[in-house]
Design a protein around this motif. Structure first.
Motif, mmCIF file in Angstrom:
data_model
loop_
_atom_site.group_PDB
_atom_site.id
_atom_site.type_symbol
_atom_site.label_atom_id
_atom_site.label_comp_id
_atom_site.label_asym_id
_atom_site.label_seq_id
_atom_site.Cartn_x
_atom_site.Cartn_y
_atom_site.Cartn_z
ATOM 1 N N PRO A 128 1.021 -1.298 0.781
ATOM 2 C CA PRO A 128 0.367 -0.355 0.186
ATOM 3 C C PRO A 128 0.813 1.462 0.165
ATOM 4 C CG PRO A 128 0.297 -1.358 2.159
ATOM 5 C CD PRO A 128 0.739 -2.108 1.502
ATOM 6 N N THR A 129 2.450 1.091 -0.015
ATOM 7 C CA THR A 129 3.048 2.325 0.011
ATOM 8 C C THR A 129 3.540 2.817 -1.105
ATOM 9 O OG1 THR A 129 5.081 1.265 0.980
ATOM 10 C CG2 THR A 129 4.239 1.794 3.092
ATOM 11 N N ASP A 130 3.452 1.570 -2.189
ATOM 12 C CA ASP A 130 4.372 1.917 -2.990
ATOM 13 C C ASP A 130 3.533 3.178 -4.185
ATOM 14 O OD1 ASP A 130 4.999 -0.385 -2.947
ATOM 15 O OD2 ASP A 130 4.352 -1.449 -4.548
ATOM 16 N N ALA A 131 2.102 3.823 -3.679
ATOM 17 C CA ALA A 131 2.252 4.946 -4.319
ATOM 18 C C ALA A 131 1.505 6.074 -3.015
ATOM 19 C CB ALA A 131 0.481 4.575 -5.584
ATOM 20 N N ALA A 132 2.002 7.137 -3.778
ATOM 21 C CA ALA A 132 2.166 7.808 -2.853
ATOM 22 C C ALA A 132 2.186 9.302 -3.274
ATOM 23 C CB ALA A 132 2.545 8.008 -1.289
ATOM 24 N N SER A 133 1.178 10.617 -3.410
ATOM 25 C CA SER A 133 1.071 12.011 -3.440
ATOM 26 C C SER A 133 0.636 13.576 -2.327
ATOM 27 C CB SER A 133 -0.217 12.225 -4.412
ATOM 28 O OG SER A 133 -1.787 12.065 -3.560
ATOM 29 N N LEU A 134 1.570 14.593 -2.888
ATOM 30 C CA LEU A 134 1.470 15.275 -2.566
ATOM 31 C C LEU A 134 1.055 16.840 -2.960
ATOM 32 C CD1 LEU A 134 3.179 16.666 0.234
ATOM 33 C CD2 LEU A 134 5.963 16.731 -0.776
ATOM 34 N N CYS A 135 0.670 17.416 -2.621
ATOM 35 C CA CYS A 135 -0.434 18.577 -2.712
ATOM 36 C C CYS A 135 -0.306 20.220 -2.130
ATOM 37 C CB CYS A 135 -1.861 17.587 -2.854
ATOM 38 S SG CYS A 135 -1.671 17.181 -4.540
ATOM 39 N N TYR A 136 0.144 20.605 -2.412
ATOM 40 C CA TYR A 136 0.227 22.550 -1.915
ATOM 41 C C TYR A 136 -1.282 22.984 -2.717
ATOM 42 C CZ TYR A 136 3.903 20.567 0.238
ATOM 43 O OH TYR A 136 5.547 20.064 1.208
ATOM 44 N N SER A 137 -1.649 23.758 -2.143
ATOM 45 C CA SER A 137 -2.254 25.042 -2.485
ATOM 46 C C SER A 137 -2.902 25.996 -2.265
ATOM 47 C CB SER A 137 -3.466 23.916 -2.508
ATOM 48 O OG SER A 137 -4.409 24.253 -1.059
ATOM 49 N N PHE A 138 -2.293 27.169 -3.294
ATOM 50 C CA PHE A 138 -1.681 28.715 -3.032
ATOM 51 C C PHE A 138 -2.987 29.190 -3.112
ATOM 52 C CE2 PHE A 138 1.492 26.256 -3.671
ATOM 53 C CZ PHE A 138 3.134 26.326 -2.795
ATOM 54 N N THR A 139 -3.626 29.952 -1.923
ATOM 55 C CA THR A 139 -5.044 30.754 -2.343
ATOM 56 C C THR A 139 -5.182 32.212 -1.514
ATOM 57 O OG1 THR A 139 -6.225 28.312 -1.544
ATOM 58 C CG2 THR A 139 -7.606 30.255 -1.862
ATOM 59 N N VAL A 140 -5.337 32.791 -2.666
ATOM 60 C CA VAL A 140 -5.248 34.640 -2.682
ATOM 61 C C VAL A 140 -7.190 34.950 -2.836
ATOM 62 C CG1 VAL A 140 -4.791 36.589 -3.420
ATOM 63 C CG2 VAL A 140 -3.044 34.349 -3.285
ATOM 64 N N GLY A 141 -7.450 35.607 -2.143
ATOM 65 C CA GLY A 141 -8.996 35.905 -1.908
ATOM 66 C C GLY A 141 -9.082 37.590 -1.839
ATOM 67 N N ARG A 142 -10.328 37.993 -1.999
ATOM 68 C CA ARG A 142 -10.921 39.466 -0.889
ATOM 69 C C ARG A 142 -12.497 39.201 -1.815
ATOM 70 N NH1 ARG A 142 -8.975 45.041 -3.354
ATOM 71 N NH2 ARG A 142 -9.376 46.281 -1.807
ATOM 72 N N SER A 143 -12.413 39.932 -0.713
ATOM 73 C CA SER A 143 -14.303 40.130 -0.212
ATOM 74 C C SER A 143 -14.362 41.683 -0.525
ATOM 75 C CB SER A 143 -15.319 39.525 0.176
ATOM 76 O OG SER A 143 -15.737 39.043 0.322
ATOM 77 N N GLY A 144 -15.463 42.257 -1.607
ATOM 78 C CA GLY A 144 -15.747 43.742 -1.831
ATOM 79 C C GLY A 144 -14.519 44.413 -1.245
ATOM 80 N N SER A 145 -14.887 44.429 -0.997
ATOM 81 C CA SER A 145 -13.087 45.900 -0.288
ATOM 82 C C SER A 145 -12.382 45.776 0.500
ATOM 83 C CB SER A 145 -14.090 47.605 0.006
ATOM 84 O OG SER A 145 -15.039 47.912 1.061
ATOM 85 N N GLY A 146 -12.744 44.655 1.138
ATOM 86 C CA GLY A 146 -11.835 44.398 2.235
ATOM 87 C C GLY A 146 -10.655 43.824 1.933
#
Length: 260
Positions: A31-49
């Protein structure tokens, strides 16, 4: 006629046993033959905030690190183990560089994409994986307000739009050399190196009877990369493994008998 029928029966039995053996061998892969590593970079803005930005790292879909504008923190038992790896600080510095690149891209897209509705969110997700076939893979996607609009070929550094409506975004991405270079370099190099080091660290941790953390067992004994928090994956996987071993042994004994 009787002899021919008996011969056909023995041949069929042998073929069946061979088939069972083959299935068992396939099912008994590590079961250790497959593995994945992911990174998500999220940038956001709501209205004038104010602008918000966040980085999240996941190993086999289980979060182990998260970063905000100030610092990065290890998450859960898995994060506590992984923060001891040699490249942890290097990883933290790299993720901070990455979010700065995504912030620059988000500001540009906000200025030049008039049709984008609020709230405005740009997310870049990059992944690398080590598959059971021994090969490594990398991917990098860009999402605008939750919709995938482009993806980067890490090996070539070329952006591709998802549909004709994403052509303008592709042109903006191609102008951002810093973001493209960062994602290509980290997807092809850093991500794969970190994944290899993390797997090694978790396997070494698993070998220590007194130091085994449940998060480690969840990742490397689960048949599925998505882990339910209230299911004992280790116990169920052990039972499945024992069943496969028993089936394999019985099939082997039957096969040896008919080969005599």
């Amino acid at each position: 006629m009787a002899k021919n029928a008996a011969a056909v029966h023995r041949l069929s039995t042998k073929a069946l046993c061979f088939s069972v053996l083959l299935i068992c061998l396939i099912c008994l892969k590590s079961p250790t033959d497959a593995a994945s590593l992911c990174y998500s970079f999220t940038v956001g803005r709501s209205g004038s905030g104010l602008w918000s930005h966040k980085v999240q790292g996941q190993l086999d879909e289980k979060t182990f690190i998260t970063c905000d504008s100030n610092n990065c923190c290890a998450i859960g038992g898995l994060g506590e183990i992984l923060k001891t790896i040699q490249s942890w600080e290097t990883q933290v510095d790299t993720l901070k560089d990455g979010i700065n690149c995504v912030i620059d891209q988000a500001l540009l897209m906000k200025q030049e994409t008039d049709t984008t509705r609020e709230p405005f969110t740009v997310q870049v997700k990059q992944c690398c994986s080590h598959e059971a076939d021994g090969l490594s893979y990398a991917s990098c996607d860009l999402h605008l307000n939750g919709h995938k609009v482009g993806y980067l070929h890490p090996s070539t550094g070329k952006w591709t739009e998802v549909d004709p409506g994403s052509m303008r975004i592709k042109e903006m991405l191609e102008k951002n050399k810093d973001l493209t270079e960062f994602l290509s370099r980290t997807s092809q190099g850093d991500c794969k190196a970190w994944l290899k080091e993390m797997i090694k660290s978790l396997l070494e941790e698993k070998l220590e009877p007194t130091g085994l953390v449940k998060d480690t067992a969840d990742i490397f004994t689960s048949a599925s990369p998505t882990i339910a928090p209230d299911v004992d994956q280790s116990s169920s996987t052990t039972m499945e493994l024992n069943a496969f071993v028993l089936l394999f042994t019985l099939a082997l004994l039957v096969l040896l008998k008919y080969l005599q």
